[in-house]
Design a protein around this motif. Sequence first.
Motif, PDB file in Angstrom:
ATOM      1  N   ALA A 101      26.247  22.581  37.885  1.00 54.61           N
ATOM      2  CA  ALA A 101      26.833  23.684  38.653  1.00 54.61           C
ATOM      3  C   ALA A 101      28.347  23.732  38.506  1.00 54.61           C
ATOM      4  O   ALA A 101      28.953  24.817  38.431  1.00 54.61           O
ATOM      5  N   GLY A 102      28.993  22.566  38.442  1.00 58.49           N
ATOM      6  CA  GLY A 102      30.451  22.526  38.332  1.00 58.49           C
ATOM      7  C   GLY A 102      30.981  23.103  37.039  1.00 58.49           C
ATOM      8  O   GLY A 102      32.148  23.520  36.976  1.00 58.49           O
ATOM      9  N   PHE A 103      30.138  23.149  36.005  1.00 58.14           N
ATOM     10  CA  PHE A 103      30.565  23.687  34.714  1.00 58.14           C
ATOM     11  C   PHE A 103      31.008  25.144  34.842  1.00 58.14           C
ATOM     12  O   PHE A 103      31.915  25.595  34.136  1.00 58.14           O
ATOM     13  N   PHE A 104      30.386  25.882  35.757  1.00 56.35           N
ATOM     14  CA  PHE A 104      30.674  27.317  35.889  1.00 56.35           C
ATOM     15  C   PHE A 104      31.939  27.601  36.698  1.00 56.35           C
ATOM     16  O   PHE A 104      32.375  28.745  36.771  1.00 56.35           O
ATOM     17  N   GLN A 105      32.517  26.579  37.309  1.00 54.53           N
ATOM     18  CA  GLN A 105      33.805  26.688  38.005  1.00 54.53           C
ATOM     19  C   GLN A 105      33.822  27.802  39.050  1.00 54.53           C
ATOM     20  O   GLN A 105      34.817  28.502  39.231  1.00 54.53           O
ATOM     21  N   GLY A 106      32.689  27.990  39.740  1.00 53.90           N
ATOM     22  CA  GLY A 106      32.628  28.977  40.804  1.00 53.90           C
ATOM     23  C   GLY A 106      32.579  30.415  40.344  1.00 53.90           C
ATOM     24  O   GLY A 106      32.748  31.338  41.153  1.00 53.90           O
ATOM     25  N   GLU A 107      32.343  30.634  39.055  1.00 62.65           N
ATOM     26  CA  GLU A 107      32.279  31.985  38.501  1.00 62.65           C
ATOM     27  C   GLU A 107      30.859  32.303  38.040  1.00 62.65           C
ATOM     28  O   GLU A 107      30.014  31.426  37.919  1.00 62.65           O
ATOM     29  N   ALA A 108      30.597  33.588  37.763  1.00 60.04           N
ATOM     30  CA  ALA A 108      29.326  33.984  37.172  1.00 60.04           C
ATOM     31  C   ALA A 108      29.198  33.380  35.780  1.00 60.04           C
ATOM     32  O   ALA A 108      30.203  33.173  35.080  1.00 60.04           O
ATOM     33  N   GLY A 109      27.969  33.074  35.354  1.00 65.11           N
ATOM     34  CA  GLY A 109      27.778  32.469  34.047  1.00 65.11           C
ATOM     35  C   GLY A 109      26.470  32.874  33.404  1.00 65.11           C
ATOM     36  O   GLY A 109      25.516  33.295  34.071  1.00 65.11           O
ATOM     37  N   LEU A 110      26.439  32.757  32.079  1.00 64.17           N
ATOM     38  CA  LEU A 110      25.233  33.001  31.302  1.00 64.17           C
ATOM     39  C   LEU A 110      24.367  31.748  31.271  1.00 64.17           C
ATOM     40  O   LEU A 110      24.877  30.625  31.162  1.00 64.17           O
ATOM     41  N   VAL A 111      23.050  31.937  31.357  1.00 64.49           N
ATOM     42  CA  VAL A 111      22.082  30.859  31.186  1.00 64.49           C
ATOM     43  C   VAL A 111      21.028  31.376  30.206  1.00 64.49           C
ATOM     44  O   VAL A 111      20.425  32.425  30.449  1.00 64.49           O
ATOM     45  N   LEU A 112      20.825  30.651  29.098  1.00 65.60           N
ATOM     46  CA  LEU A 112      19.955  31.133  28.034  1.00 65.60           C
ATOM     47  C   LEU A 112      19.016  30.039  27.547  1.00 65.60           C
ATOM     48  O   LEU A 112      19.414  28.878  27.442  1.00 65.60           O
TER      49      LEU A 112
END
Length: 244
Positions: free
Chosen positions: A92-103
Motif C-alpha cells: 500500500a505504501g508504494f502508491f504514496q496515498g495516490e491513485a494507482g494502476l493494478v494489472l
Amino acid sequence: MRALLLAAGLGSRLRPITNHLPKCLVPIAGKPLLQHWLDALLAAGSERVLVNTHYLSELVVGFLAGYGEGGKVEIVHEPRLFGTGGTVAANAGFFQGEAGLVLHADNLSDLSLPGMMRAHAGRPPRCAMTMATFDTDQPGSSGIVECDDEDVVTAFHEKVPDPPGIRANAAVYIFEPEVISTCKALFAKETLDLSTEVIPLYLGRILAHHHPGYHRDIGSPASLRRANADFGAPHSPCATLYSK
C-alpha cells in the motif's frame, strides 16, 4: 501514476511450459509477456512500476536486471503468494496515498492505458475504481460484469456457469486510495483476492472502461498458441499495444 504489475503466479495451467519458466516470462512473438506490459506502462508515462515475484523469482529478477529503464522498475518478493488483493495491501505504501494502476501480467492486450486514465479522471464522483472490460469468447471462465447506463458496474459474476453476458473483467484497474486502504484493512489472513473479496464491496462504485480491441488471458497452451498467431500476423490487432 504508479503501477503494480502482478507477476508472481505459478502458471499451473501452462505446464509443462512453466515447469522451468515463470508465466510472466513466457514469450509472445519473441518477447516476454512481462516486457509487453512494462513497455506499455512506461510508454504511458508511469513514473514507477512495482513487480511482485514468487515462483522462479530468480529468473524474473535476472530479466528485470537487464531491463534498465532508469530505475523506474522495482521488485518485491513474496515468500508466499498473498493473493491479488493481498499484494496490493502489502504494498500500500508504494502508491504514496495516490491513485494507482493494478494489472495482471498474464494477459496480452492492446488496451490504451492513457485512455483508461482519462476515463478514470472523468468517472462519476461516486466511483472509487475503474475496471477495464472486454468482450470475452469464454464467459464461463471470466468475471462477467453488468453495468448501468453510466457504465457503472452493478453486478459481478466471477467464473460462474452461464453468466448473463460476455462483458468481462480485463484485470486492469485504477484504484483510488480508498480501495487500497480497504485491501490493507481486509488483509488479515493468508491471502486476499480482488475478484471475490474486494470488487463485490464496490458494486455501484466501479466505472467499467470498455476496451473494444484485443485482450486475451494467456492461461493455457491453446491460448498461448492463439496469442502468438494473432500477434505475429501482419496488421496484428496488437500493433497498437503502446498507443497513447
